[in-house]
Design an enzyme around this catalytic site. Sequence first.
Site, PDB file in Angstrom:
ATOM      1  N   ALA A 185       8.692  -4.080  12.606  1.00  0.00           N
ATOM      2  CA  ALA A 185       8.908  -4.815  11.360  1.00  0.00           C
ATOM      3  C   ALA A 185      10.395  -5.105  11.168  1.00  0.00           C
ATOM      4  O   ALA A 185      10.760  -6.178  10.679  1.00  0.00           O
ATOM      5  CB  ALA A 185       8.359  -4.003  10.181  1.00  0.00           C
TER       6      ALA A 185
ATOM      7  N   HIS B 219      -1.527   1.289  -4.441  1.00  0.00           N
ATOM      8  CA  HIS B 219      -1.931   2.697  -4.304  1.00  0.00           C
ATOM      9  C   HIS B 219      -1.048   3.654  -5.105  1.00  0.00           C
ATOM     10  O   HIS B 219      -0.996   4.841  -4.808  1.00  0.00           O
ATOM     11  CB  HIS B 219      -1.930   3.119  -2.821  1.00  0.00           C
ATOM     12  CG  HIS B 219      -3.016   2.464  -2.029  1.00  0.00           C
ATOM     13  ND1 HIS B 219      -2.984   2.328  -0.667  1.00  0.00           N
ATOM     14  CD2 HIS B 219      -4.189   1.901  -2.426  1.00  0.00           C
ATOM     15  CE1 HIS B 219      -4.075   1.702  -0.252  1.00  0.00           C
ATOM     16  NE2 HIS B 219      -4.820   1.432  -1.296  1.00  0.00           N
TER      17      HIS B 219
ATOM     18  N   GLN C 251       0.842  -1.199   0.000  1.00  0.00           N
ATOM     19  CA  GLN C 251       0.000   0.000   0.000  1.00  0.00           C
ATOM     20  C   GLN C 251       0.874   1.245   0.000  1.00  0.00           C
ATOM     21  O   GLN C 251       0.377   2.359  -0.120  1.00  0.00           O
ATOM     22  CB  GLN C 251      -0.880   0.022   1.254  1.00  0.00           C
ATOM     23  CG  GLN C 251      -1.801  -1.160   1.364  1.00  0.00           C
ATOM     24  CD  GLN C 251      -2.431  -1.251   2.747  1.00  0.00           C
ATOM     25  OE1 GLN C 251      -3.466  -0.635   3.012  1.00  0.00           O
ATOM     26  NE2 GLN C 251      -1.818  -1.996   3.640  1.00  0.00           N
TER      27      GLN C 251
ATOM     28  N   GLY D  45       2.739  -4.479   8.977  1.00  0.00           N
ATOM     29  CA  GLY D  45       2.788  -3.030   9.165  1.00  0.00           C
ATOM     30  C   GLY D  45       1.629  -2.272   8.574  1.00  0.00           C
ATOM     31  O   GLY D  45       1.797  -1.193   8.013  1.00  0.00           O
ATOM     32  N   THR D  46       0.438  -2.845   8.704  1.00  0.00           N
ATOM     33  CA  THR D  46      -0.739  -2.112   8.217  1.00  0.00           C
ATOM     34  C   THR D  46      -1.847  -2.161   9.259  1.00  0.00           C
ATOM     35  O   THR D  46      -2.026  -3.173   9.940  1.00  0.00           O
ATOM     36  CB  THR D  46      -1.205  -2.641   6.828  1.00  0.00           C
ATOM     37  OG1 THR D  46      -2.455  -2.055   6.500  1.00  0.00           O
ATOM     38  CG2 THR D  46      -1.325  -4.136   6.788  1.00  0.00           C
TER      39      THR D  46
HETATM   40  P1  NAD Z   1      -1.423   3.067   8.814  1.00  0.00           P
HETATM   41  O1  NAD Z   1      -0.665   4.287   9.222  1.00  0.00           O
HETATM   42  O2  NAD Z   1      -2.897   3.111   8.856  1.00  0.00           O
HETATM   43  O3  NAD Z   1      -0.965   1.851   9.763  1.00  0.00           O
HETATM   44  C1  NAD Z   1       0.364   1.576  10.050  1.00  0.00           C
HETATM   45  C2  NAD Z   1       0.435   0.356  10.952  1.00  0.00           C
HETATM   46  O4  NAD Z   1       1.796   0.027  11.112  1.00  0.00           O
HETATM   47  C3  NAD Z   1      -0.155   0.558  12.343  1.00  0.00           C
HETATM   48  O5  NAD Z   1      -0.981  -0.535  12.681  1.00  0.00           O
HETATM   49  C4  NAD Z   1       1.077   0.603  13.255  1.00  0.00           C
HETATM   50  O6  NAD Z   1       0.837   0.012  14.515  1.00  0.00           O
HETATM   51  C5  NAD Z   1       2.064  -0.216  12.482  1.00  0.00           C
HETATM   52  N1  NAD Z   1       3.449   0.173  12.706  1.00  0.00           N
HETATM   53  C6  NAD Z   1       3.969   1.409  12.947  1.00  0.00           C
HETATM   54  N2  NAD Z   1       5.300   1.339  13.057  1.00  0.00           N
HETATM   55  C7  NAD Z   1       5.638   0.040  12.867  1.00  0.00           C
HETATM   56  C8  NAD Z   1       6.869  -0.664  12.864  1.00  0.00           C
HETATM   57  N3  NAD Z   1       8.033  -0.043  13.057  1.00  0.00           N
HETATM   58  N4  NAD Z   1       6.833  -2.002  12.660  1.00  0.00           N
HETATM   59  C9  NAD Z   1       5.665  -2.653  12.452  1.00  0.00           C
HETATM   60  N5  NAD Z   1       4.466  -2.039  12.443  1.00  0.00           N
HETATM   61  C10 NAD Z   1       4.465  -0.702  12.657  1.00  0.00           C
HETATM   62  O7  NAD Z   1      -0.933   2.690   7.362  1.00  0.00           O
HETATM   63  P2  NAD Z   1      -1.502   1.646   6.298  1.00  0.00           P
HETATM   64  O8  NAD Z   1      -2.180   0.515   6.994  1.00  0.00           O
HETATM   65  O9  NAD Z   1      -0.434   1.401   5.329  1.00  0.00           O
HETATM   66  O10 NAD Z   1      -2.709   2.353   5.521  1.00  0.00           O
HETATM   67  C11 NAD Z   1      -2.925   3.663   5.294  1.00  0.00           C
HETATM   68  C12 NAD Z   1      -2.547   4.235   3.944  1.00  0.00           C
HETATM   69  O11 NAD Z   1      -1.377   4.966   4.150  1.00  0.00           O
HETATM   70  C13 NAD Z   1      -2.204   3.335   2.820  1.00  0.00           C
HETATM   71  O12 NAD Z   1      -3.099   3.602   1.826  1.00  0.00           O
HETATM   72  C14 NAD Z   1      -0.812   3.766   2.323  1.00  0.00           C
HETATM   73  O13 NAD Z   1      -0.870   3.967   0.936  1.00  0.00           O
HETATM   74  C15 NAD Z   1      -0.597   5.070   2.956  1.00  0.00           C
HETATM   75  N6  NAD Z   1       0.760   5.435   3.399  1.00  0.00           N
HETATM   76  C16 NAD Z   1       1.890   5.128   2.694  1.00  0.00           C
HETATM   77  C17 NAD Z   1       3.152   5.485   3.182  1.00  0.00           C
HETATM   78  C18 NAD Z   1       4.389   5.119   2.411  1.00  0.00           C
HETATM   79  O14 NAD Z   1       4.348   5.027   1.205  1.00  0.00           O
HETATM   80  N7  NAD Z   1       5.493   4.853   3.110  1.00  0.00           N
HETATM   81  C19 NAD Z   1       3.262   6.186   4.381  1.00  0.00           C
HETATM   82  C20 NAD Z   1       2.085   6.520   5.062  1.00  0.00           C
HETATM   83  C21 NAD Z   1       0.856   6.112   4.562  1.00  0.00           C
END
Ligand code: NAD
Length: 234
Positions: A220, A109, A91, A176-177
């Site tokens: 992660a 996405h 994602q 990590g989602t």
């Molecule tokens: P989210 O922010 O909703 O959830 C992130 C999850 O990761 C949480 O449950 C949290 O507890 C967990 N988390 C945080 N740090 C962690 C770690 N170090 N190790 C393991 N788990 C950890 O994000 P999502 O579920 O990806 O969904 C939301 C939307 O955000 C998606 O559509 C995505 O496209 C977008 N997004 C993308 C990026 C990117 O490209 N890096 C960054 C932020 C959001």
Amino acid sequence: MSGINNIVILTGAGVSAESGIDTFRDAGGLWEQHRVEDVATPEAFARDPDLVLRFYDMRRAAIQTKRPNAAHEALARLDAAWPGELLIVTQNVDDLHERAGAKRLIHIHGEHLNAWCTACDARSRWTGTLIERPACPACGAAGMLRPDVVWFGEMPYRMDEIYAALNRADLFVSIGTSGAVYPAAGFVREARQSGARTLELNMEPSQGSHWFDAARHGSAGALVPAWVDEVLGQ
Ligand code: NAD
């Protein structure tokens, strides 16, 4: 790992958190500074394109200063070594999976480092800014490029391929989602219906945690390399 041939892995913002890229929903995450409706919907882009383009220009610049972490590297190692089918569905719109070396990857996405021309439909790799309304490298139209990122209310990419892989999967792993954004949040149920084993690796139980056969909680960067070692029998 016995009885496992086809693996589907779903990753979210938590996989990139240890690379220094903000998640969306954690405290202090991206959405705390910007309302979703202001930056990540087609309506927002129509209403205030400068705000939206500037937001994505900043994000595009920021991810280019980040590096893959141990979780991205472990998944790339698994991708290279796994003899059966494997698909990483991310994602994330950053490019850290591919920079770590992952090949069997779908960006459901979209991608920060792509610009999408709404005149000719071409996708062009884009590392600079869009705020100055550059011309499309493919068709030359000016002012028609937008971030190639799927906004809320838009259709995620390559869903047919993803559902086909989920229906063949023996193992589905979500990493990590938060399990809050559909359709990705529904993948675990789709995989279960096809008889796959399911595993969640996340900092905390996600919203859909109860759908998984097993869950491990922690970062992660620690959990993923250990799990990949298990799968590869190392
Ligand atoms: P989210 O922010 O909703 O959830 C992130 C999850 O990761 C949480 O449950 C949290 O507890 C967990 N988390 C945080 N740090 C962690 C770690 N170090 N190790 C393991 N788990 C950890 O994000 P999502 O579920 O990806 O969904 C939301 C939307 O955000 C998606 O559509 C995505 O496209 C977008 N997004 C993308 C990026 C990117 O490209 N890096 C960054 C932020 C959001």
